[in-house]
Design an enzyme around this catalytic site. Structure first.
Site, PDB file in Angstrom:
ATOM      1  N   ASP A 157       0.868  -1.256   0.307  1.00  0.00           N
ATOM      2  CA  ASP A 157       0.057  -0.129   0.117  1.00  0.00           C
ATOM      3  C   ASP A 157       1.063   1.370  -0.031  1.00  0.00           C
ATOM      4  O   ASP A 157       2.075   1.023  -0.128  1.00  0.00           O
ATOM      5  CB  ASP A 157      -1.014   0.066   1.186  1.00  0.00           C
ATOM      6  N   HIS A 229      -3.009   3.201  -4.649  1.00  0.00           N
ATOM      7  CA  HIS A 229      -2.127   3.058  -3.478  1.00  0.00           C
ATOM      8  C   HIS A 229      -0.658   2.668  -3.624  1.00  0.00           C
ATOM      9  O   HIS A 229      -0.040   1.589  -3.231  1.00  0.00           O
ATOM     10  CB  HIS A 229      -2.845   1.887  -2.877  1.00  0.00           C
ATOM     11  N   GLU A 293     -10.098   2.603  -5.043  1.00  0.00           N
ATOM     12  CA  GLU A 293      -9.716   3.869  -4.588  1.00  0.00           C
ATOM     13  C   GLU A 293      -8.764   4.575  -5.527  1.00  0.00           C
ATOM     14  O   GLU A 293      -7.476   4.950  -4.905  1.00  0.00           O
ATOM     15  CB  GLU A 293      -9.230   3.822  -2.989  1.00  0.00           C
ATOM     16  N   TYR A 385     -15.373  -5.330   8.637  1.00  0.00           N
ATOM     17  CA  TYR A 385     -14.240  -4.820   8.791  1.00  0.00           C
ATOM     18  C   TYR A 385     -13.574  -4.754  10.332  1.00  0.00           C
ATOM     19  O   TYR A 385     -14.399  -3.997  11.096  1.00  0.00           O
ATOM     20  CB  TYR A 385     -14.391  -3.396   8.353  1.00  0.00           C
ATOM     21  N   PHE A 386     -12.942  -5.405  10.733  1.00  0.00           N
ATOM     22  CA  PHE A 386     -12.639  -5.568  12.180  1.00  0.00           C
ATOM     23  C   PHE A 386     -11.662  -4.645  12.478  1.00  0.00           C
ATOM     24  O   PHE A 386     -11.236  -4.675  13.797  1.00  0.00           O
ATOM     25  CB  PHE A 386     -11.945  -7.097  12.385  1.00  0.00           C
ATOM     26  N   THR A 436      -4.832  -2.182   9.201  1.00  0.00           N
ATOM     27  CA  THR A 436      -3.815  -1.971  10.262  1.00  0.00           C
ATOM     28  C   THR A 436      -3.264  -0.690  10.520  1.00  0.00           C
ATOM     29  O   THR A 436      -2.434  -0.396  11.139  1.00  0.00           O
ATOM     30  CB  THR A 436      -2.703  -3.033  10.186  1.00  0.00           C
TER      31      THR A 436
END
Length: 530
Positions: A157, A229, A293, A385-386, A436
């Site tokens: 990313d 990204h 995106e 989405y955790f 993250t």
């Protein structure tokens, strides 16, 4: 038992299973791998007898325990492995710890079981914050214990590149680290922790991860997210960008305008990297190329890219993006891998028909992808989405938003009843995502994933969170304790799990989902044809 089996019947009698017991029959090695702490031994006959029934599916099994011992009947090695995982859950929690205990009592039961979905996945973003090889191997063990079988690794990313390249060594030398990291709350002025962050997997590491995962019937799905990204890539090789501008590895979160060029040198670069990753992992039936995106402004502003687009007979930059992703998917197909994309790539159009779509922006766009004949893996922001907090409370550690509970996950239906039969048949499975940005270390990974991943496992294997899930989970937490999982307690975080406190936004994730699902409908109306 989590996930719950299709059928579980109590039988009379019991059996004392001793450490060092023998296991015999086909797939005996799979049973032994599922129960490493029991130190099972191979034999011509044994306390655990394994047989194959070709009428069963590869992952299906029957497990019978009683006074005569343990019998496993499986369709394939994976079924025998999952039968052994169910057998393990019949034993006391202490059996998940290394010890010198001699034996454990196995109650008499009969289990008949098979999975509802073929794709039972967890996604781990190792680009924003790196997880070491040992942490990935541990996660594979935890997935296997819950009958999860797809590990999606987000390898690149804007904030980092995470795999060695022999052909392009600046990727690990330059792109794998950043000098600092943003630590501000969502949509607040940027603040930074001035500590370098980085790491990458050598190709040998990747080979080990792939082999270890296969031994536990987990498929690694690598992701190289393109063409957006791209800041980390362009920090090392700016000539692959649309402008030739050198970028820094990004130290903040959010969407960057950095974008790869769609010209032939970029495709050559990416196919070379694909070859290196596939060669290291060994078997890559699925390869994710992102497509989400993407800011296309620099393509439209480039005379060279515009001329190339015109030479291909394409009218717009979105048409060119669709062509670019299709070219990469064709290259992956030649290498035996099916392409996986996020839903923006489906909306852009032009996908190969065998491309798998992950509708993160909601099941509405997932349904359209299924209706168009694409296989779908359910991945919506809510409830999968955790990186979202589990409660709208300042006691929670900092998260991107509010609130996704374990009950929300357990109630999720990956193949909704109001879809047509043909659309439901296109749902390969379900996957939770752990991004993250605000997950800085392995302890926070544990906190975010568990026990919500227990609910995910139930939905993925059984099709829904069934009756008695809460009670079964309370029992299951003892197993997680024995395995050393630093999960979120049902009553809320322990003091040391709070870290930087969450600031509840008051914005409900369901409202966010309604907004982004509407965005996919708006995009559909202007979808190009390629």
């Amino acid at each position: 038992m989590i996930p719950r089996p299709e059928l579980l019947s109590d039988l009379s009698g019991s059996f004392e299973l001793a450490s060092g017991a023998t296991v015999a029959g086909p797939f005996a090695d799979a049973v032994r791998r599922a129960l490493p702490l029991l130190d099972l031994r191979p034999g011509d006959s044994g306390e655990i007898e394994v047989r194959q029934d070709p009428a069963l599916g590869e992952e299906s099994y029957r497990l019978t325990t009683g006074s005569r011992g343990v019998e496993i009947v499986a369709g394939g090695a994976a079924g025998a492995f999952y039968a052994a995982q169910s057998l393990h859950q019949l034993l006391p929690d202490a059996s998940y710890r290394f010890s010198d205990r001699a034996s454990w009592r196995v109650p008499g039961v009969r289990i008949e079981d098979s999975p509802r979905f073929a794709w039972r996945g967890l996604h781990l973003d190792v680009a924003r914050h790196f997880s070491t090889k040992r942490e990935v191997l541990r996660l594979i063990d935890l997935m296997a214990a819950h009958k999860l079988n797809r590990l999606h690794l987000h390898l690149v990313d804007d904030q980092g590149w995470r795999v060695e390249s022999k052909a392009y060594p600046l990727l690990q030398e330059v792109s794998s680290h950043r000098p600092r990291t943003a630590v501000n709350y969502y949509r607040e002025p940027e603040a930074y922790e001035d500590i370098p962050h980085g790491g990458y997997y050598s190709l040998d590491d990747l080979a080990e991860i792939g082999a270890y995962a296969r031994s536990r019937f987990v498929t690694v799905v690598p992701e190289i997210d393109v063409p957006g990204h791209a800041s980390a890539i362009l920090a090392a090789y700016p000539e692959l960008g649309a402008t030739g501008e050198r970028y820094d590895v990004l130290d903040r979160w959010g969407i960057s305008p950095a974008i790869l060029s769609p010209l032939p040198p970029t495709i050559e670069f990416l196919t070379t990297v694909f070859d290196e990753i596939i060669g290291a992992l060994g078997e890559v039936p699925f390869f994710h190329i992102g497509g989400d995106e993407v800011v296309l402004d620099h393509w439209a502003q480039s005379a060279e890219i515009t001329a190339y687009r015109d030479s291909l007979g394409l009218a717009t930059s979105p048409d060119l993006q669709a062509w670019f992703l299709r070219a990469l998917a064709d290259a992956l197909a030649e290498r035996g891998a099916r392409t996986v994309v996020w839903d923006e790539a489906f909306v852009a159009g032009g996908l190969r028909q065998d491309t798998v779509v992950m509708p993160w922006r909601g099941m509405g766009v997932g349904r359209r992808a299924a209706a168009a004949g694409h296989d779908v893996v359910a991945t919506p922001v809510f409830p999968l989405y955790f990186d979202y907090a589990e409660a709208a409370s300042a006691d929670e550690p900092m998260a991107i938003g509010d609130t996704t509970t374990m009950a929300d996950v357990a109630a999720f239906d990956p193949a909704p009843a109001d879809w047509t039969e043909e659309e439901r048949a296109r749902v390969m499975g379900v996957q939770a995502q752990l991004w993250t940005e605000r997950v800085p270390d392995p302890r926070t990974v544990d906190y975010r994933l568990w026990p919500r991943s227990c609910a995910l496992a139930e939905v993925a294997w059984a099709g829904s969170g069934g009756d008695g899930f809460d009670e079964r989970l309370r029992e299951h937490l003892g197993r997680l304790d024995a395995m050393g999982v630093e999960y979120r307690p049902p009553a809320g975080p322990r003091p040391w799990q709070r870290r930087r406190p969450h600031r509840p936004s008051g914005v409900k994730v369901t409202d966010v989902m309604a907004r982004i699902d509407g965005m996919t409908h708006d995009a559909e109306s202007t979808r190009p044809s390629v």
